[in-house]
Enzyme design. Structure first.
Site, mmCIF file in Angstrom:
data_model
loop_
_atom_site.group_PDB
_atom_site.id
_atom_site.type_symbol
_atom_site.label_atom_id
_atom_site.label_comp_id
_atom_site.label_asym_id
_atom_site.label_seq_id
_atom_site.Cartn_x
_atom_site.Cartn_y
_atom_site.Cartn_z
ATOM 1 N N CYS A 131 12.933 11.618 7.081
ATOM 2 C CA CYS A 131 13.472 11.230 8.131
ATOM 3 C C CYS A 131 15.053 11.459 8.238
ATOM 4 O O CYS A 131 14.776 11.848 10.556
ATOM 5 C CB CYS A 131 12.589 9.810 8.407
ATOM 6 N N LYS B 45 0.932 -1.318 -0.075
ATOM 7 C CA LYS B 45 -0.036 -0.188 0.100
ATOM 8 C C LYS B 45 0.738 1.524 -0.111
ATOM 9 O O LYS B 45 1.952 1.676 1.066
ATOM 10 C CB LYS B 45 -0.761 -0.161 1.227
ATOM 11 N N GLU C 240 10.162 1.802 10.605
ATOM 12 C CA GLU C 240 11.320 2.485 10.163
ATOM 13 C C GLU C 240 10.135 4.156 10.784
ATOM 14 O O GLU C 240 9.506 4.248 10.104
ATOM 15 C CB GLU C 240 11.631 2.920 8.994
ATOM 16 N N GLU D 45 9.129 16.501 15.738
ATOM 17 C CA GLU D 45 9.855 16.352 14.050
ATOM 18 C C GLU D 45 9.190 17.215 13.460
ATOM 19 O O GLU D 45 8.128 17.393 13.364
ATOM 20 C CB GLU D 45 9.607 14.730 13.639
HETATM 21 C C1 UN1 Z 1 13.638 8.652 4.642
HETATM 22 O O1 UN1 Z 1 13.870 9.884 4.577
HETATM 23 O O2 UN1 Z 1 12.639 8.674 5.140
HETATM 24 O O3 UN1 Z 1 19.325 8.564 3.697
HETATM 25 C C2 UN1 Z 1 14.767 7.905 3.747
HETATM 26 C C3 UN1 Z 1 18.789 9.279 2.946
HETATM 27 C C4 UN1 Z 1 18.363 8.525 1.953
HETATM 28 C C5 UN1 Z 1 16.720 8.172 2.788
HETATM 29 C C6 UN1 Z 1 15.386 8.863 3.310
HETATM 30 N N1 UN1 Z 1 19.030 7.729 0.861
HETATM 31 O O4 UN1 Z 1 18.101 10.368 3.240
#
Ligand code: UN1
Length: 515
Positions: free
Chosen positions: A303, A194, A269, A405
C-alpha cells in the site's frame, strides 16, 4: 482476488488427492479444530501453482461464532493478568519467531511470492513489532494532571477494549497480523483473527508461536476462510467491540458499514497512490534506485508502493531513461531463487487487474509504455503469475493509471515544472498514505513535508519501509484517522478511563460558577 482463488480452488479440487498437502485447522479456545464446513481453500504457490502448500478451512459463520465465544470466555482471565505478565508471554513469542525465522521466511515466499530477502524482512517486522508491543507491558502509560479544585486528584488509565476482530491482507502476511495482534494482546484484549485466504500459512505460523509461548486458550483464535463469509461475520458480530482491517478501500468501507450498525470501533488501513517528487537538484542516480525499490519491491504490492514519480522537467529525460534501463535489468522469477529481484503477483485476479491497467495506460490514457507491460508465460514462468516491471512515461495527473491503485509492478512518471505544482499533483488523489521527495535543498524538503497531506513522508528515500515504532497510516481514502504501530496503536486497542479522587472530605461541586 477472492473469486480467482475460489475458481482456482474449485478447479483444482479434483487434483487434490494426488498431492500430499497438509490439511490445516482453525485455532479456537486453545485447540486446533476442523471447520464445520467440509470446504477447503487450497494455498498454492503463485510462482508455480502446481505447488500446493496446504489446504485451509473455508470456514463458516458458526466457526466465527465459536471463536468469538472462546474469546469471550478467555477475556476476564486475560484482562486481569497484569500487563507485564502478558508482555512476558509476548517476549517469548518474539523469541520463537526469531528461532524459526528461516522457516517462516521460506513459507512466506512460497505462499505469497515475495523474494526471500523481503519475506525475511516481513518476518523480522513481526519480530520487531512483537518485542516492541511486549515492551509496552511495563509502560502502557496513562497520566496524572492537576484537578480544578483543591484536595482533588485527576488521572487516566488505559483499559482493554474487549473482544477484537482482526482482518488482515496477503501482502504482509506476518507483519500486518503482528501489528494488530501484539498491541491488542498487550492491552488485555482477546482476539479472533482472519488471515487473507491467499496467505493463511504465515498467520498460522504466528499463532503457533503464540500458542507455544503460552498465550492462554481462547485469547487468540484463528479462523481461515473467505471475506464474504468469515470476514463478513467477524465485521458484523455483535460481541466484537472492535474491528481492525487492512485491505482495499472498497472492502474497508463495507467493514465500516457493518461496524456502524452496532457502533463498534473500526480501524481501517487501506489503499495508497504514493508519489515520489524528484526535483532538479536531486541526486538522480539515488532517486532512480529509490524509485526502482519503491515501485517494484514486493512486485509493487505494497500500500506504500511508489506508484507515481513526479519529476522536474529539467531532469525528467535523464531520470526516465535511467529508470527504464534499471527496470529492464530486474530479474523476474520465483522469489525462492536468490538471483531474482521481482517475484510473482499474488493470483490470477491480480494479473488480470494489473494487465487491465496496463492496457488502460497505453490505450485509453494515452501514456507512453516505456518498458515492460507484458505478462510472462513461457518457460520458467508458465505456471505462475508474472508481470514485467512496467514504466509509463508522459503521464498526466488525471490519467487513470495516475489516480487508481494498481497494486502491481507498474509505475508512472509524471513531468512537472515546479515544486508547488508537484505537491499539488502529489495531493491530487483520493489516498494519503505516503509521499517522498528527492532534493538537496532542506528548505524545499521541509516545505514539501509540510504541504503533502499524507500520514508518512520520506526525504531522499522511497515511499516504502516504515518502521514499527513510528505511527503508520494515512489520510483521506487510506484510513479513518487511526494509526497503527508506534505507541499510537495503543489508542486503537485500549479505552481511556479518567479517574477523579476527591480527598477533601466534603462535597466539591465541579462546573459551578463561584465568581
Ligand atoms: C503495506 O503495504 O500494507 O512501509 C504495509 C512499508 C512496510 C509496510 C507496508 N513496512 O512499506
Amino acid at each position: 482476488m477472492v473469486q480467482a482463488k475460489k475458481a482456482l480452488a474449485k478447479k483444482s479440487r479434483a487434483t487434490v488427492t494426488k498431492t500430499q498437502a497438509e490439511n490445516y485447522r482453525n485455532y479456537i479456545g486453545g485447540k486446533w479444530v476442523p471447520s464445520r464446513s467440509r470446504d477447503w481453500i487450497e494455498n498454492r504457490n503463485p510462482a508455480d501453482t502446481r505447488d500446493v502448500i496446504g489446504r485451509f478451512p473455508a470456514s463458516t459463520e458458526a466457526d466465527v461464532d465459536a471463536a468469538v465465544a472462546a474469546a469471550a470466555e478467555a477475556f476476564d482471565g486475560w484482562r486481569l493478568t497484569p500487563a507485564p505478565r502478558r508482555a512476558e508471554i509476548l517476549f517469548r513469542a518474539g523469541e520463537i519467531l526469531m528461532r524459526d525465522k528461516d522457516k517462516y521466511t521460506r513459507d512466506m515466499t512460497r505462499e505469497m511470492g515475495k523474494v526471500l530477502k523481503e519475506a525475511g524482512g516481513d518476518v523480522q517486522e513481526a519480530i520487531d513489532c512483537t518485542y516492541y508491543a511486549a515492551g509496552e507491558g511495563r509502560r502502557l502509560h496513562g497520566f496524572t494532571t492537576p484537578a480544578e479544585m483543591p484536595d482533588k486528584f485527576a488521572m487516566c488509565v488505559r483499559q482493554p477494549v474487549g473482544l477484537c476482530g482482526l482482518i488482515t491482507p496477503w501482502n504482509f502476511p506476518m507483519a500486518i497480523p503482528s501489528w494488530k495482534l501484539m498491541p491488542a494482546l498487550v492491552c488485555g484484549n482477546t482476539v479472533v483473527i482472519k488471515p487473507a485466504e491467499d496467505t493463511p500459512l504465515s498467520t498460522y505460523n504466528l499463532i503457533k508461536a503464540c500458542e507455544e509461548a503460552g498465550v492462554p486458550p481462547g485469547v487468540v483464535n484463528l479462523v481461515t476462510g473467505y471475506g464474504e463469509t468469515v470476514g463478513a461475520r467477524i465485521s458484523a458480530h455483535p460481541s466484537l467491540r472492535l474491528i481492525s482491517f487492512t485491505g482495499s478501500t472498497e472492502t474497508g468501507r463495507t467493514v465500516a458499514y457493518s461496524c456502524a450498525e452496532r457502533n463498534a470501533i473500526c480501524s481501517l488501513e487501506m489503499g495508497g497512490k504514493n508519489a515520489i517528487i524528484i526535483m532538479e537538484d536531486a541526486d538522480v542516480d539515488n532517486a532512480v534506485e529509490g524509485a526502482v525499490w519503491g515501485a517494484f519491491g514486493t512486485s509493487g504490492q505494497r500500500c506504500t508502493a511508489s506508484s507515481r514519480l513526479i519529476v522536474h522537467k529539467k531532469v525528467y529525460k535523464k531520470f526516465s531513461a535511467k529508470l527504464v534501463e534499471r527496470a529492464k535489468q530486474l530479474r523476474v522469477g520465483d522469489g525462492a531463487d536468490r538471483s531474482v529481484d521481482v517475484g510473482p503477483v499474488i493470483n490470477r485476479d491480480a494479473v488480470e487487474k494489473i494487465m487491465r491497467y496496463i492496457d488502460i495506460g497505453e490505450n485509453e490514457d494515452g501514456a507512453t509504455l516505456a518498458c515492460g507491460g507484458k505478462q510472462l508465460r513461457k518457460g520458467e514462468y508458465a505456471h505462475g503469475y508474472f508481470i514485467e516491471p512496467t514504466v509509463f512515461t508522459g503521464v498526466t495527473p488525471d490519467m487513470r493509471i495516475a489516480q487508481e491503485e494498481i497494486f502491481g509492478p507498474v509505475t508512472s512518471v509524471i513531468p512537472t515544472k515546479s515544486l508547488d505544482e508537484a505537491i499539488e499533483i502529489a495531493n491530487g488523489v483520493r489516498y494519503g498514505l505516503s509521499a517522498a521527495i528527492y532534493t538537496q535543498d532542506v528548505n524545499r524538503a521541509f516545505h514539501a513535508m509540510n504541504e503533502t497531506y499524507t500520514g508518512i513522508f520520506y526525504i531522499n528515500s522511497a515511499t516504502i519501509g516504515a518502521e514499527v515504532h513510528l505511527p503508520f497510516g494515512g489520510t483521506k481514502g487510506t484510513g479513518n484517522g487511526h494509526r497503527e504501530a508506534g505507541t499510537q496503536v495503543l489508542d486503537i486497542f485500549s479505552e481511556w478511563k479518567s479517574i477523579y479522587v476527591d480527598y477533601s472530605g466534603k462535597l466539591q461541586r465541579a462546573q459551578i460558577d463561584n465568581k
